[in-house]
Design an enzyme around this catalytic site. Structure first.
Site, PDB file in Angstrom:
ATOM      1  N   LYS A  76      -1.040  -6.728 -13.430  1.00 56.92           N
ATOM      2  CA  LYS A  76      -1.837  -5.609 -12.930  1.00 56.92           C
ATOM      3  C   LYS A  76      -1.073  -4.323 -13.230  1.00 56.92           C
ATOM      4  O   LYS A  76       0.157  -4.273 -13.067  1.00 56.92           O
ATOM      5  CB  LYS A  76      -2.047  -5.775 -11.418  1.00 56.92           C
ATOM      6  N   SER A 151      -9.370  -4.598  -5.982  1.00 57.65           N
ATOM      7  CA  SER A 151      -8.981  -3.723  -7.068  1.00 57.65           C
ATOM      8  C   SER A 151      -8.332  -4.441  -8.257  1.00 57.65           C
ATOM      9  O   SER A 151      -8.190  -3.836  -9.311  1.00 57.65           O
ATOM     10  CB  SER A 151      -7.992  -2.669  -6.549  1.00 57.65           C
ATOM     11  N   SER A 175      -7.706  -7.338  -2.390  1.00 56.81           N
ATOM     12  CA  SER A 175      -7.767  -7.092  -3.836  1.00 56.81           C
ATOM     13  C   SER A 175      -7.317  -8.224  -4.747  1.00 56.81           C
ATOM     14  O   SER A 175      -7.515  -8.135  -5.956  1.00 56.81           O
ATOM     15  CB  SER A 175      -6.965  -5.846  -4.185  1.00 56.81           C
TER      16      SER A 175
HETATM   17  N1  GLN Z   1     -11.130  -2.726  -0.931  1.00 55.03           N
HETATM   18  C1  GLN Z   1     -10.001  -2.370  -0.139  1.00 55.03           C
HETATM   19  C2  GLN Z   1      -9.689  -0.899  -0.326  1.00 55.03           C
HETATM   20  O1  GLN Z   1     -10.384  -0.282  -1.037  1.00 55.03           O
HETATM   21  C3  GLN Z   1      -8.819  -3.225  -0.475  1.00 55.03           C
HETATM   22  C4  GLN Z   1      -8.159  -2.839  -1.732  1.00 55.03           C
HETATM   23  C5  GLN Z   1      -6.891  -3.587  -1.975  1.00 55.03           C
HETATM   24  O2  GLN Z   1      -6.676  -4.675  -1.448  1.00 55.03           O
HETATM   25  N2  GLN Z   1      -6.016  -2.981  -2.747  1.00 55.03           N
HETATM   26  O3  GLN Z   1      -8.783  -0.383   0.216  1.00 55.03           O
END
Ligand code: GLN
Length: 486
Positions: A76, A151, A175
């Site tokens: 990532k 994400s 994410s």
């Molecule tokens: N969807 C959540 C957010 O927008 C989690 C994102 C994540 O786990 N990085 O914060």
């Protein structure tokens, strides 16, 4: 070749059926051919990959290396990689070439894996659909009109399409698990502190955790062997020995106690997703598990408390991007203030700016007690719900997300609908426990993930539970049509 597991590929490399350089070239060619449709990579590091592959071949030739040696994987684009562009999905870091390597990528590199490149993601890991990336949205390989989840959507899409054998992801509120669920792959969010955060660009430091994403639980276990463990460079790293994640994969599940939280099966859950989760639970009963209903009464409060805590920490973490030391700087600043303001306004996307504002507001004098402190108290209640439940059962199961992958653009104008996507995942991060997403079926042609949550540091148990399920089902072996025959 691209559909095979780490163990099979490791064996082929050892048997000289294929070299790591050949395998790496094969994956690079697939990326060149298929990724224009998916946009799962921000950077393809071809030269680095081929050099690492040659080193891996030499190690294998001498009978050295680990099961990851010579295996092409992706990271990532939030893990700092020395000498390789690391953008965090943001224009702010469009020109950032880290001078050091994150602990996770360094350990995986030491284990001999080949880095194909850096995967696309929501900007600064803020999002549930991968539509917030400065580098464009990622498409779901199962249906190019659908989001891959976020994400870590680039990692999930790349694995599902066979553009990497496995990948790293990070999970602050879901994410790793939600994109794994949407793309039909397997992902593990470890216990907070199990995997070092050193060199991971911070979003919300008390929630962020890196973890493996792969086709199967067994492949995730191979990555955990390299990634997990104490790191003196991360003050929140757990100073306890990590387990052997491969050793107990085959332990029988007889007597496993599964808890089903009634709050996970209420309003808002798609009925087809619910049926798939219940069918998966039945499969575990066949394997000797027993099931009981439990309650996590504060589940509903996880969204408001997370969306205060995460933006608050983000507003503090992201203050370092001021256009001075690194990152985007605006042209011709009038004075210092103008430079700060324009660099940040130009460098950050809308979702990131929104969260910085929410977080700054929640932390400001007079509001701190009303919002941040209150959210922390709720966090404690959520944690206690899990501790109590996990006294009675070995694992908790439920859906990862209320729906399957949704259409690109369908939720971008409705932030509340987007935030509701995280209802089943956020509480796990607030509590700090480990959890997995395991492919469990398809609804309307799109994958559905089963969430398996466990006690602190029970990663080996979760991997064992998921592996046993995968020995008896083939959901994790399905390949999207766009990836076939390429
Ligand atoms: N969807 C959540 C957010 O927008 C989690 C994102 C994540 O786990 N990085 O914060």
């Amino acid at each position: 070749m691209f559909e095979q597991s780490i163990s099979t590929l490791a064996q082929k490399l050892r048997n000289k059926d294929i070299s790591s350089v050949e395998l790496t070239r094969l994956f690079l060619a697939r990326i060149a051919k298929l990724d224009p449709q998916l946009n799962s990579y921000i950077t393809v590091s071809e030269q680095r990959a081929l050099e690492q592959a040659a080193t891996a071949d030499a190690l294998i030739q001498n009978g050295k290396g680990t099961s990851l040696t010579g295996i092409p994987i992706a990271h990532k684009d939030l893990f700092c990689t020395e000498g390789t562009l690391t953008t965090c999905g943001s224009k702010m870091l469009n020109n950032f070439i880290p001078p050091y390597e994150s602990t996770v990528t360094s350990r995986i590199q030491q284990a001999g894996a080949v880095m194909l490149g850096k995967t696309n993601m929501d900007e600064f890991a803020m999002g549930s659909s991968n539509e917030n990336s400065f580098y464009g949205a990622v498409k779901n390989p199962w249906n190019l009109d659908m989001v891959p989840g976020g994400s870590s959507g680039g990692s999930a899409a790349a694995i599902a399409a066979g553009l990497a054998v496995a990948a790293t992801g990070t999970d602050t509120g879901g994410s790793i698990r939600q994109p794994a669920s949407f793309c039909g792959i397997t992902g593990l969010k470890p216990t907070y502190g199990r995997v070092s955060r050193f060199g991971m660009i911070a979003y919300a430091s008390s929630l962020d955790q890196g973890g493996p994403m792969a086709k199967s639980a067994e492949d995730c276990a191979h990555l955990m062997q390299a990634m997990a463990g104490f790191d003196e460079k991360d003050s929140t790293s757990a100073d306890t020995p990590s387990e052997d994640y491969l050793a107990n994969l085959n332990a029988p599940l007889t007597g496993l106690k599964i808890g089903l939280p009634k709050e996970y099966f209420g309003e808002g859950l798609d009925s087809q997703v619910a049926d798939i989760i219940m069918a998966a639970v039945k499969e575990f009963e066949k394997l000797g598990a027993t099931v009981k209903e439990i309650s996590l009464p504060n589940l509903q409060l996880s969204i408001p408390s997370y969306y205060v805590i995460a933006p608050s920490e983000a507003s503090s973490n992201l203050s370092r991007f001021d256009g001075v030391r690194f990152g985007h700087r605006c042209d011709d600043p009038k004075d210092l203030l103008d430079m700060y303001m324009r660099s940040r306004a130009e460098g950050f996307g809308t979702e990131v700016q929104k969260r910085i504002m929410v977080g700054t507001y929640a932390l400001s004098e007079g509001y701190y007690d009303a919002y941040y402190l209150k959210a922390q108290k709720i966090r404690r209640l959520i944690k206690e719900d899990f501790v109590k439940a996990l006294d009675e059962v070995d694992v908790i199961m439920g859906p990862v997300a209320p729906t399957t992958a949704f259409g690109l653009g369908s939720k971008t104008s409705d932030p509340v609908a987007m935030y509701l996507e995280d209802i089943y995942t956020l509480s796990v991060n607030l509590a700090g426990i480990p959890a997995m997403s395991v492919p469990a079926g398809f609804a309307n042609g799109m994958p559905v993930g089963l969430q398996v949550m466990g006690n602190y540091f029970a990663e080996a148990k979760l991997l064992n539970v998921a592996h046993q399920y995968q020995q008896n089902t083939d959901w994790h072996l399905q390949t999207p049509t766009m990836a076939k025959g390429a």
